[in-house]
Design a protein around this motif. Structure first.
Motif, PDB file in Angstrom:
ATOM      1  N   ALA A  28      12.409  38.409  78.166  1.00 18.17           N
ATOM      2  CA  ALA A  28      13.044  37.958  76.973  1.00 18.17           C
ATOM      3  C   ALA A  28      14.574  38.588  76.898  1.00 18.17           C
ATOM      4  CB  ALA A  28      12.171  38.370  75.877  1.00 18.17           C
ATOM      5  N   TYR A  29      15.160  38.381  75.501  1.00 22.98           N
ATOM      6  CA  TYR A  29      16.476  38.969  75.268  1.00 22.98           C
ATOM      7  C   TYR A  29      16.173  39.469  73.991  1.00 22.98           C
ATOM      8  CZ  TYR A  29      18.411  35.587  78.659  1.00 22.98           C
ATOM      9  OH  TYR A  29      18.714  34.767  79.671  1.00 22.98           O
ATOM     10  N   ALA A  30      16.470  40.923  73.811  1.00 19.76           N
ATOM     11  CA  ALA A  30      16.500  41.687  72.768  1.00 19.76           C
ATOM     12  C   ALA A  30      17.560  41.319  71.810  1.00 19.76           C
ATOM     13  CB  ALA A  30      16.495  43.140  73.111  1.00 19.76           C
ATOM     14  N   PHE A  31      16.906  41.152  70.443  1.00 15.75           N
ATOM     15  CA  PHE A  31      17.952  41.169  69.438  1.00 15.75           C
ATOM     16  C   PHE A  31      18.647  42.305  69.183  1.00 15.75           C
ATOM     17  CE2 PHE A  31      14.781  37.737  67.538  1.00 15.75           C
ATOM     18  CZ  PHE A  31      15.710  36.572  67.901  1.00 15.75           C
ATOM     19  N   THR A  32      19.826  42.336  68.556  1.00 16.28           N
ATOM     20  CA  THR A  32      20.521  43.542  67.969  1.00 16.28           C
ATOM     21  C   THR A  32      19.492  44.160  66.844  1.00 16.28           C
ATOM     22  OG1 THR A  32      21.609  42.538  66.116  1.00 16.28           O
ATOM     23  CG2 THR A  32      22.720  42.807  68.450  1.00 16.28           C
ATOM     24  N   ALA A  33      19.727  45.419  66.312  1.00 15.38           N
ATOM     25  CA  ALA A  33      18.756  45.930  65.350  1.00 15.38           C
ATOM     26  C   ALA A  33      18.838  45.128  64.026  1.00 15.38           C
ATOM     27  CB  ALA A  33      19.489  47.293  65.107  1.00 15.38           C
ATOM     28  N   GLN A  34      20.136  44.784  63.628  1.00 15.89           N
ATOM     29  CA  GLN A  34      20.202  44.128  62.646  1.00 15.89           C
ATOM     30  C   GLN A  34      19.541  42.630  62.559  1.00 15.89           C
ATOM     31  OE1 GLN A  34      24.511  43.141  61.684  1.00 15.89           O
ATOM     32  NE2 GLN A  34      24.749  45.300  60.683  1.00 15.89           N
ATOM     33  N   HIS A  35      19.858  41.839  63.718  1.00 16.11           N
ATOM     34  CA  HIS A  35      19.039  40.664  63.765  1.00 16.11           C
ATOM     35  C   HIS A  35      17.490  40.766  63.793  1.00 16.11           C
ATOM     36  CE1 HIS A  35      19.440  36.235  65.329  1.00 16.11           C
ATOM     37  NE2 HIS A  35      18.212  36.447  64.933  1.00 16.11           N
ATOM     38  N   HIS A  71      24.226  49.337  53.529  1.00 19.11           N
ATOM     39  CA  HIS A  71      24.619  47.942  52.797  1.00 19.11           C
ATOM     40  C   HIS A  71      24.175  46.893  53.346  1.00 19.11           C
ATOM     41  CE1 HIS A  71      27.828  50.202  50.687  1.00 19.11           C
ATOM     42  NE2 HIS A  71      27.893  49.164  49.961  1.00 19.11           N
ATOM     43  N   PHE A  72      23.843  46.884  54.826  1.00 21.41           N
ATOM     44  CA  PHE A  72      22.997  45.714  55.588  1.00 21.41           C
ATOM     45  C   PHE A  72      21.577  45.638  55.056  1.00 21.41           C
ATOM     46  CE2 PHE A  72      20.447  43.483  58.834  1.00 21.41           C
ATOM     47  CZ  PHE A  72      21.197  42.407  58.922  1.00 21.41           C
ATOM     48  N   LEU A  73      20.906  46.934  54.902  1.00 20.23           N
ATOM     49  CA  LEU A  73      19.725  47.154  54.400  1.00 20.23           C
ATOM     50  C   LEU A  73      19.700  46.597  53.182  1.00 20.23           C
ATOM     51  CD1 LEU A  73      16.874  48.688  55.462  1.00 20.23           C
ATOM     52  CD2 LEU A  73      17.633  50.192  53.993  1.00 20.23           C
ATOM     53  N   ALA A  74      20.263  46.698  52.237  1.00 19.41           N
ATOM     54  CA  ALA A  74      20.251  46.144  50.856  1.00 19.41           C
ATOM     55  C   ALA A  74      20.778  44.733  50.911  1.00 19.41           C
ATOM     56  CB  ALA A  74      21.505  46.670  49.969  1.00 19.41           C
ATOM     57  N   LYS A  75      21.520  44.316  51.664  1.00 23.47           N
ATOM     58  CA  LYS A  75      21.722  42.683  51.477  1.00 23.47           C
ATOM     59  C   LYS A  75      20.322  41.970  52.183  1.00 23.47           C
ATOM     60  CE  LYS A  75      26.761  42.976  51.922  1.00 23.47           C
ATOM     61  NZ  LYS A  75      28.141  42.566  52.803  1.00 23.47           N
ATOM     62  N   THR A  76      19.874  42.571  53.170  1.00 18.59           N
ATOM     63  CA  THR A  76      18.499  41.964  53.846  1.00 18.59           C
ATOM     64  C   THR A  76      17.431  42.097  52.787  1.00 18.59           C
ATOM     65  OG1 THR A  76      19.314  42.866  56.148  1.00 18.59           O
ATOM     66  CG2 THR A  76      16.938  41.982  55.865  1.00 18.59           C
ATOM     67  N   ALA A  77      17.378  42.870  51.988  1.00 17.40           N
ATOM     68  CA  ALA A  77      16.314  43.015  50.925  1.00 17.40           C
ATOM     69  C   ALA A  77      16.446  41.912  50.010  1.00 17.40           C
ATOM     70  CB  ALA A  77      16.250  44.459  50.261  1.00 17.40           C
ATOM     71  N   ILE A  78      17.814  41.659  49.661  1.00 12.63           N
ATOM     72  CA  ILE A  78      18.096  40.624  48.719  1.00 12.63           C
ATOM     73  C   ILE A  78      17.919  39.245  49.277  1.00 12.63           C
ATOM     74  CG2 ILE A  78      19.902  39.378  47.576  1.00 12.63           C
ATOM     75  CD1 ILE A  78      21.354  42.169  47.117  1.00 12.63           C
ATOM     76  N   TYR A  79      18.390  39.006  50.747  1.00 12.06           N
ATOM     77  CA  TYR A  79      18.263  37.764  51.298  1.00 12.06           C
ATOM     78  C   TYR A  79      16.780  37.551  51.469  1.00 12.06           C
ATOM     79  CZ  TYR A  79      18.476  34.133  54.923  1.00 12.06           C
ATOM     80  OH  TYR A  79      18.461  33.168  55.554  1.00 12.06           O
TER      81      TYR A  79
END
Length: 531
Positions: A28-35, A71-79
């Protein structure tokens, strides 16, 4: 002569090497940490799945959260709360943020912790110590206090339903300062201390008086406060008349058992409520929840109610896009798809499986794209006859009833290549745990997954083709490497359809799904919390 298996020439652009293995052991292909974090949070209910325990999912989310910025952690929580409609995972991200940036947590708190259930989730997670602390701390404590003081009386009353922790536990923990005499009496009432009855909110006074004399109709309090008592037909009729949308959906059999539908006008009233577009949107209903209500409704529930559920389904699926050109839907019907979509939880495991959700999604796409080809697959493509004019429920049931086997995500693409079918858009609905093709074709051919090899052949004939891989389980890998013409997305809310529509119209930003999450606006005005 050199080994042909090692040095077979490949037409088209060079394929990316698979750099990971999925949970089933396939390449498989690993996602980035964000994805990967977004994928886990948008699909994970922190319960055991076919391939991973609840604890393994929790550990993975915490590990991935440590690899992304605040900031990405916060945005992911909202999303994940606002768009993916998840509960436990966004509360977990807020608890993690409490250790990292409390000022940022203060900005996102009201967007994620938007009802009493979410508040209790947040407090429970922080107090568990799993995120590194066992006390709220001064800043999170002030946020919980502010939430309690901003909440309406109805919101607090609704929040009082549930335990571990209960709302009373939370109030005792943070000691909110009441803003007036009524709220002071209400807090005392909620935590079981002496209170002045005359200073309580009107609805609470009515409830306390009704408990004593049982005169007139029951007050408009959360129905769980009433159903713990012995109720007659009249009381159940009153509950049914005023029930919110989600409570109505979940208690159709109960209403039938207590004779509600035998009362003149009630069947029509409840049917109209179920198919009310405003109420469906407000309730943040998952389409599969309507499917569950439809499948679980027994013979005593009138057909008018069951038809209303089908009408509601059409409304809940309004964001399914109409896609121009030749559309192919690849539905994973393999054995691992038979696990519950929200995971295994003792005493409350959902009867709706990942396969049910995949079948529902596929049937919905077919309904909006009647010329689409639906290719169910397990080891290989499975034959099925679907009529796009049939209801979404009917076609979903046909797909969900197909025989199961191993997982081979490349099978439908190989079928398209074999039959040289023209393709503009391919949509996979799967758990992405392909392993049959890894063992069947070995690790030769440049190290790419077999899915990417077959996709490469499709692109030779259809240079403008695009592919969407919808994953409905927590996962950190994919069978198709993200690129300008490949979108990987996780979740099972209607937001998935909105993203597919944007991808199909080429209006999605270059970073695809992660770019969409990054566009989330963090700051929001504080507002009163209503029920």
């Amino acid at each position: 002569m050199a080994n042909k298996n090692l040095f077979t020439s490949t037409r088209g652009k060079k394929l990316p090497h698979a750099d990971s293995h999925n949970l089933a052991g396939g390449r498989a292909y690993a996602f980035t940490a964000q994805h990967a974090l977004a994928q886990y949070v948008a699909t994970g209910c922190l319960n055991g799945t076919f391939y991973a325990t609840a604890g393994e999912q929790l550990d993975k989310i915490i590990e991935l959260a440590g690899q992304v910025d605040d900031h990405f952690l916060a945005k992911t929580a909202i999303y994940s709360r606002r768009e993916a409609h998840m509960k436990d995972a966004p509360a977990l991200l807020c608890a993690l943020l409490a250790n990292r940036d409390v000022e940022l947590l203060a900005e996102v708190f009201s967007q994620v912790i938007d009802n009493g259930k979410m508040l209790r989730n947040f407090v429970q997670i922080v107090r568990s110590g799993i995120t590194g602390r066992k006390s709220l701390g001064s800043a999170p404590k002030r946020m919980v206090q502010a939430w309690l003081n901003r909440a309406s009386d109805d919101a607090l009353l609704a929040a009082s339903i549930g335990q571990s922790p209960s709302l009373a536990d939370v109030i005792k923990m943070v000691h909110p300062r009441p803003k007036n005499a009524q709220r002071e009496a209400f807090y005392a009432y909620l935590i079981g201390r002496p209170y002045d009855l005359e200073k309580l909110p009107a609805v609470v006074r009515e409830f306390e008086n009704w408990k004593i004399n049982r005169e007139g109709n029951p007050p408009k309090v959360p129905f769980q406060m009433l159903t713990s008592m012995e109720l007659g037909k009249r009381e159940w009729l009153t509950i049914a008349k005023d029930a919110p949308w989600q409570m109505t959906r979940m208690n159709l059999n109960t209403f039938a058992r207590h004779g509600v539908f035998k009362v003149f006008g009630m069947t029509g009233k409840i049917a109209n409520r179920l198919k009310n577009e405003r109420l469906i949107t407000k309730s943040r209903a998952f389409p599969y929840q309507l499917m569950a209500a439809y499948l679980n409704a027994d013979d005593s529930v009138p057909n008018k109610i069951k038809n209303a559920l089908q009408d509601a389904m059409e409304i809940a699926l309004k964001n399914v896009p109409t896609i121009p050109g030749n559309v192919v839907v690849c539905t994973d019907v393999s054995g691992s798809m038979h696990g519950p979509v929200t995971g295994y939880r003792k005493g409350s495991t959902s009867k709706i499986s990942c396969l049910d959700v995949a079948a529902l999604t596929s049937a919905a796409i077919l309904r909006k794209n009647p010329d689409a080809i639906v290719l169910p697959f397990e080891n290989d493509v499975v034959k099925v006859n679907l009529n796009p004019r049939d209801s979404v429920m009917t076609n979903a049931a046909k797909l969900a009833a197909l025989p199961c086997g191993g997982t081979n995500c490349s099978a439908p693409l190989a079928w398209l290549n074999k039959h040289r079918r023209p393709v503009d858009m391919i949509i996979f609905v799967s758990d992405n745990e392909s392993w049959i093709d890894s063992s069947r074709y070995g690790s030769f051919g440049g190290g790419a997954t077999q899915t990417m090899r077959e996709w490469n052949q499709i692109k030779q004939r259809n240079c403008k083709a695009r592919m969407v891989c919808i994953d409905i389980t927590p996962n950190g890998t994919s069978q198709a490497k993200e690129s300008s013409d490949i979108l990987n997305i996780g979740g099972f809310s209607d937001q998935v359809f909105k993203t597919i529509a944007a991808f199909a119209s080429k209006s999605l930003n270059p970073d695809h799904w992660i770019g969409e999450i990054n566009q989330t606006i963090i700051k929001t005005p504080m507002k009163k919390i209503a029920n």
